[in-house]
Structures are given as structure tokens and as C-alpha cells.
Write an enzyme that holds these catalytic residues in place. Structure first.
Site, PDB file in Angstrom:
ATOM      1  N   VAL A 117      99.880  14.002 159.637  1.00 43.56           N
ATOM      2  CA  VAL A 117     100.347  12.567 159.147  1.00 43.56           C
ATOM      3  C   VAL A 117     101.802  12.830 158.229  1.00 43.56           C
ATOM      4  CG1 VAL A 117      99.844  10.515 158.090  1.00 43.56           C
ATOM      5  CG2 VAL A 117      97.972  11.715 159.130  1.00 43.56           C
ATOM      6  N   CYS A 118     102.495  12.057 158.691  1.00 44.58           N
ATOM      7  CA  CYS A 118     103.809  12.076 157.784  1.00 44.58           C
ATOM      8  C   CYS A 118     104.431  13.445 157.421  1.00 44.58           C
ATOM      9  CB  CYS A 118     103.387  11.342 156.562  1.00 44.58           C
ATOM     10  SG  CYS A 118     104.990  10.703 155.560  1.00 44.58           S
ATOM     11  N   THR A 119     105.093  13.796 156.487  1.00 40.67           N
ATOM     12  CA  THR A 119     105.593  15.121 156.128  1.00 40.67           C
ATOM     13  C   THR A 119     104.684  16.257 156.314  1.00 40.67           C
ATOM     14  OG1 THR A 119     105.458  14.556 153.953  1.00 40.67           O
ATOM     15  CG2 THR A 119     107.361  13.915 155.002  1.00 40.67           C
TER      16      THR A 119
END
Length: 241
Positions: A108-110
Site C-alpha cells: 500500500v502506498c510507498t
């Protein structure tokens, strides 16, 4: 007549926790995935000490790296702590070991950059938070502008709230659309945001530019420095450095 229906097979879902994690990167998909038939949720960190989030509270891991069971689904959330975690050998080794035995490897995300540092994005299509997507080639990935990107058993998702979409997508893959839709209904995930936007493609340019200048230009530069830097030696995260 007794019910002879077989219980669903257990699915171990391991979330990596790092200091500075964006709590919704973890808690949003966890809230959906924990309702999946047979789900066993595990949260693992370098130690079992509380992990500080970006929201002013901490999360208590269920396991440390040594005690963590093998994941069927490995999920690596993101947050501003990713840049530091990129240099931590113990964290990267844990991701690589878990990914080797996992059926699904996700972020998820970075968190995508931690997968990349572990060598898991080479030649893969992937996504991440919009402000960092231009850095994906540094870990060998092909950037894709999408909320969810699937490439084989690799599933990456965009920033923060996209983790919930990722979780429902994966539940649908594993248990069918009806199960995923029932869980979506149970958590009343029926988004109707008060503003049009949430991505630079749909947000007024002045708002995007202002947010980048205040937050993400510097954050992306810090991430880039961490990505091109060497992998550091393993050490405890409890020393506060």
C-alpha cells in the site's frame, strides 16, 4: 443432519509495521481482510515494542520478525518511515524471506519501495502514491497510473485509502465477488467524498501544486536519496536513531 461443510482454509495475512507508518495504510486493508473467511491477521515488526504511527498513537505488533509465521499474503504498508526503513537490512531481509513463501505479495502506498528494495519489483508493473510514482523505476518497476495494479501474484496500490480497494479486490480474487461485496457492505464502504479530487488528475492544479510544495517535493527527494543509498547493516529500531 450435521453440517459437513468444510471450514475455509486458513489464510495467514502478515502486515509489516515500521516506525512512522501511515496507520490507514495498515488499518484500512486489515479491517477488510480480517473479515475474509479463514483469515488470520498478523502484524510483525523488528520488536514487539509499540510502533509509532503518523497519527499520534502507536500500534502493538503481534509478532517480531523471528516469531512471525509464514505469510500466505504479505502486505507492506507505507508512510514517511519508509525512507529510513529502506536502509535497514533486517527489515528488507524479512520482506524477502516472507515474499519467497507467500502466495500474494502486496503493498500500500510507498510500501512499494520496500518491496522494490527487496528485489521484488524488477520488471513488474506497479503503482504507489502519486507523489512518488516517478521514483518507481529506481527499483526496476514500470510505473502505472492506477489505484490497483496486479502483475502475477504482485498487487500494489496507490496512496493510503486505496488500501481498502486493494483488500476488497484481493478478497474477490480469493473468494469470489459475492464474498467481497458482502464485506464491503458490512463495513459500509460506500464512498461519497465531499469534494471531487483525491488525485492530481481530478484536483485543481493550484491545490496539487501547493501540497507538493508544502509536503511532497521534500518527501520525494528524501525517498530518492534513500533509494539510491546503500542498504545499511541490521540494527534494532528501539534505539530511537
Amino acid at each position: 443432519m450435521t453440517d459437513t461443510a468444510a471450514a475455509p482454509a486458513a489464510t495467514t495475512i502478515v502486515f509489516l509495521l515500521i516506525p512512522g507508518i501511515t496507520q490507514l495504510d495498515f488499518t484500512a486493508p486489515a479491517q477488510a481482510l480480517c473479515r475474509m473467511p479463514g483469515a488470520l491477521l498478523v502484524s510483525a515488526a523488528a520488536s514487539r515494542d509499540p510502533i509509532a504511527t503518523d497519527s499520534g498513537f502507536s500500534i502493538l505488533p503481534t509478532d517480531d520478525f523471528a516469531s512471525c509465521p509464514q505469510a500466505d499474503i504479505l502486505c507492506v504498508p507505507g508512510g514517511h518511515g519508509v525512507a529510513e526503513a529502506l536502509g535497514d537490512a533486517a527489515t528488507i531481509d524479512f520482506i524477502a524471506r516472507q515474499a519467497a513463501g507467500a502466495k500474494w505479495v502486496t503493498s500500500v502506498c510507498t510500501g512499494a519501495f520496500l518491496l522494490g528494495r527487496a528485489g521484488l519489483l524488477t520488471g513488474k508493473r506497479a503503482t504507489t502514491h502519486w507523489a512518488y510514482a516517478h521514483l518507481l523505476p529506481l527499483v526496476g518497476a514500470e510505473p502505472v497510473t492506477a489505484r490497483i495494479v496486479e502483475d502475477g501474484n504482485l498487487v500494489t496500490s496507490g496512496g493510503v485509502t486505496s488500501g481498502l480497494d486493494f483488500a476488497l479486490t484481493l478478497i474477490g480474487r480469493l473468494h469470489g465477488d459475492a464474498v467481497a461485496q458482502a464485506i464491503q457492505l458490512a463495513i459500509e464502504y460506500d464512498p461519497a467524498p465531499p469534494y471531487i479530487g483525491g488525485h492530481p488528475d481530478r484536483t485543481p492544479p493550484a491545490i496539487t501544486a501547493g501540497l507538493k510544495a508544502r509536503v511532497y517535493d521534500a518527501a520525494a527527494e528524501r525517498m530518492e536519496r534513500a533509494l539510491i543509498g546503500p542498504l545499511g547493516s541490521s540494527r534494532s529500531r528501539s534505539d530511537g536513531r
